[in-house]
Design an enzyme around this catalytic site. Structure first.
Site, PDB file in Angstrom:
ATOM      1  N   GLY A  82       0.826  -1.215   0.000  1.00 13.22           N
ATOM      2  CA  GLY A  82       0.000   0.000   0.000  1.00 13.22           C
ATOM      3  C   GLY A  82       0.853   1.255   0.000  1.00 13.22           C
ATOM      4  O   GLY A  82       2.077   1.202   0.139  1.00 13.22           O
ATOM      5  N   GLY A  84       2.605   3.690   1.514  1.00 15.14           N
ATOM      6  CA  GLY A  84       3.137   3.933   2.846  1.00 15.14           C
ATOM      7  C   GLY A  84       3.749   5.313   2.997  1.00 15.14           C
ATOM      8  O   GLY A  84       4.103   5.736   4.101  1.00 15.14           O
ATOM      9  N   ARG A  85       3.912   5.972   1.862  1.00 11.99           N
ATOM     10  CA  ARG A  85       4.475   7.337   1.939  1.00 11.99           C
ATOM     11  C   ARG A  85       3.980   8.176   0.776  1.00 11.99           C
ATOM     12  O   ARG A  85       4.684   9.047   0.262  1.00 11.99           O
ATOM     13  CB  ARG A  85       5.988   7.281   1.940  1.00 11.99           C
ATOM     14  CG  ARG A  85       6.537   6.463   0.788  1.00 11.99           C
ATOM     15  CD  ARG A  85       7.971   6.757   0.617  1.00 11.99           C
ATOM     16  NE  ARG A  85       8.522   5.870  -0.398  1.00 11.99           N
ATOM     17  CZ  ARG A  85       9.712   6.039  -0.907  1.00 11.99           C
ATOM     18  NH1 ARG A  85      10.455   7.024  -0.524  1.00 11.99           N
ATOM     19  NH2 ARG A  85      10.162   5.219  -1.815  1.00 11.99           N
ATOM     20  N   ASP A 242       3.937  -4.927  -7.386  1.00 11.64           N
ATOM     21  CA  ASP A 242       3.362  -3.676  -6.867  1.00 11.64           C
ATOM     22  C   ASP A 242       3.854  -2.462  -7.663  1.00 11.64           C
ATOM     23  O   ASP A 242       3.310  -1.366  -7.498  1.00 11.64           O
ATOM     24  CB  ASP A 242       3.665  -3.503  -5.370  1.00 11.64           C
ATOM     25  CG  ASP A 242       5.122  -3.701  -5.037  1.00 11.64           C
ATOM     26  OD1 ASP A 242       5.653  -4.804  -5.304  1.00 11.64           O
ATOM     27  OD2 ASP A 242       5.755  -2.760  -4.532  1.00 11.64           O
ATOM     28  N   ASN A 243       4.865  -2.655  -8.493  1.00  7.29           N
ATOM     29  CA  ASN A 243       5.328  -1.554  -9.341  1.00  7.29           C
ATOM     30  C   ASN A 243       4.956  -1.789 -10.800  1.00  7.29           C
ATOM     31  O   ASN A 243       5.483  -1.117 -11.684  1.00  7.29           O
ATOM     32  CB  ASN A 243       6.851  -1.402  -9.222  1.00  7.29           C
ATOM     33  CG  ASN A 243       7.263  -0.979  -7.816  1.00  7.29           C
ATOM     34  OD1 ASN A 243       6.476  -0.380  -7.097  1.00  7.29           O
ATOM     35  ND2 ASN A 243       8.478  -1.305  -7.424  1.00  7.29           N
TER      36      ASN A 243
END
Ligand code: AMP
Ligand code: MG
Length: 469
Positions: A82, A84-85, A242-243
């Site tokens: 998710g 996160g930043r 995730d990328n």
């Protein structure tokens, strides 16, 4: 300009509503005013721009969220990653506008939610260079320092926020998040959201057919994208699921790099010790990532896993088979040859082997092919392999008028980026602006920027890149 929202129409379990962190002293480092103009964004001053690009003031209509996703990182499944930043502010002209480095969220795990200035600058320069090179990518609107220091391996570094735009931030990992939770309702919603946003040509009424068409379409776009990476010598560095963008654009620039010397097995990322994401593995990884997407869609295709698997295999076989061809086609274009045949494929392979065996510069070796034809061998090792290549290449009647548009002479070289970051860390942004301006015309480099086209001197060589997280 008022931001719009479609992602927040999805159920709350797709995201967390959360605001960017408060920062003591946002200051503008670089701002992409051309992109802002195209989007219809206008700011009254650098101070206002810095406030907005650091999340201290929100654009009208912003509803910041952090998106939930999972991911296979270096082959290992992680059920919850998710944003996160990062904070997705909303959409503008159908594009996501997102802050990165803007503070902690529910998905931060042990992280501080911050980004150092160096990686924000790297993403800004490389994504904008990719755009100028014609490679589908997220764009960068600007970088702002936060006035805080962030602490990484090598000590304190200035903190920064990058603002980026992308067709969307839907990832293969978004599907994995819900598949892991066996949330089939969410998967169906996500499938239809993705089709509605990126693949409107898919109009099958049956869910199973829509899923299969979506799989094929995403695979096709990923294959085309990665072929373009090969053609410019780009190594993403962290091709985790995730990328991997569902829209088929390059996202999440971390320890990415462009090759100087050509090697199929080239790796720069400090975290890729096995070479999983080496230059020449990227197409295989793209197919692997699509297989993970297929795993997620499987239960929507049939209740019988064997039937579903066989339909998936039927849908993907020819797309995967075309991946290698896409790479050859991209290189054929670089050689001014419009069509593929076995001789052309062999010619490409032999030329790349020749470059590799002499560690020749990838970019310059292609950019100077026209000159080579006229007898200028400056960038090459003259030997029988080169003679044989030239003879066979000329036999194919290359269209030399096409090759300059297919072969950039300027790429964002690592040693240049490192210099820009070193300077920026001590408050000097002049080099950043100059390199960024140079990178805007990679196929036809103005004389004043020619000095950026050369490879690094031995002492300037960069062997590793870091994600800086
Ligand atoms: P990345 O390597 O940037 O693609 O990030 C992988 C995952 O780690 C994502 O879920 C990020 O949001 C998360 N992450 C990376 N850096 C940080 C950080 N400094 N604080 C919190 N989460 C982070
Ligand atoms: Mg990422």
């Amino acid at each position: 300009m008022v931001l719009t929202h479609t992602y927040t129409d999805l159920p709350e379990r797709f995201y967390q509503r959360t605001n960017p962190a408060t920062f003591p002293d946002p200051e503008l480092v670089v701002f992409n005013s051309d992109l802002a103009d195209n989007l219809g964004l206008t700011f009254s001053s650098d101070i206002e721009t810095a406030q907005i690009l650091s999340g201290q003031r929100l654009l009208p209509g912003s509803e910041p969220i952090a998106q939930a996703y999972a991911g296979s990182q270096f082959g290992h499944f992680v059920p919850q990653l998710g944003d996160g930043r990062a904070h997705l502010l909303g959409e503008i002209n159908g594009l996501d506008i997102q802050l990165k480095g803007s503070g902690r969220t529910r998905f931060s795990r042990g992280g501080d939610g911050r980004s150092p200035l160096g990686p924000a600058i790297r993403e800004f320069l490389v994504s904008e260079a990719m755009h100028a090179l014609g490679v589908p990518t997220s764009r960068s609107l600007g970088v702002v320092t936060t006035g805080e220091m962030v602490y990484r391996q090598d000590g304190p570094e200035p903190g920064a926020v990058l603002t980026r735009l992308a067709d969307s931030h839907l990832r293969v990992g978004t599907f994995q998040y819900f598949r892991h939770r066996n949330d089939l309702q969410a998967l169906e919603l996500l499938c239809d959201y993705t089709v509605g946003r990126h693949y409107q040509e898919i109009a099958c009424s049956k869910l199973a057919d829509r899923c299969l068409e979506l799989l094929r379409a995403v695979a096709q776009r990923q294959g085309d994208l990665v072929a373009r990476w090969y053609a410019v010598g780009f190594i993403h560095g962290v091709m985790n699921t995730d990328n991997c963008s569902m829209a088929g654009v390059t996202i999440d620039y971390g320890p990415c790099a462009f090759m100087d010397e050509f090697h199929f097995t080239k790796v720069f990322s400090s975290i890729d010790q096995q070479g999983r994401y080496a230059y020449g593995n990227q197409m295989t990884v793209a197919a692997w990532n699509i297989q993970r997407l297929a795993d997620c869609l499987l239960p929507l295709i049939s209740d019988d896993p064997e039937v579903a698997a066989s339909r998936i295999s039927d849908a993907l076989t020819d797309v995967f088979a075309s991946f290698a061809e896409s790479v050859y086609l991209a290189f054929a274009r670089k050689l001014g040859l419009p069509e593929l045949n076995s001789d052309v494929e062999e010619l490409i392979t032999d030329f790349l082997r020749y470059l590799e065996s002499h560690s020749l510069d990838f970019t310059l070796s292609f950019a100077n092919l026209g000159r080579l034809c006229e007898g200028d061998t400056k960038h090459y090792v003259v030997n029988s392999d080169l003679d044989a290549f030239l003879r066979r290449w000329k036999d194919q009647n290359p269209d030399l008028s096409q090759i300059s548009a297919a072969n950039p002479s300027l790429i964002p070289r690592n040693h240049q980026i490192e210099k820009v970051i070193d300077n920026a860390n001590s408050g000097d942004y002049g080099h950043l602006t100059e390199l960024w301006n140079a990178l805007k015309n990679p196929y036809d480099v103005p004389g004043k920027y020619r000095h950026f086209t050369g490879p690094p001197r031995v002492e300037e060589r960069v062997y590793q890149t870091f994600c800086g997280t």
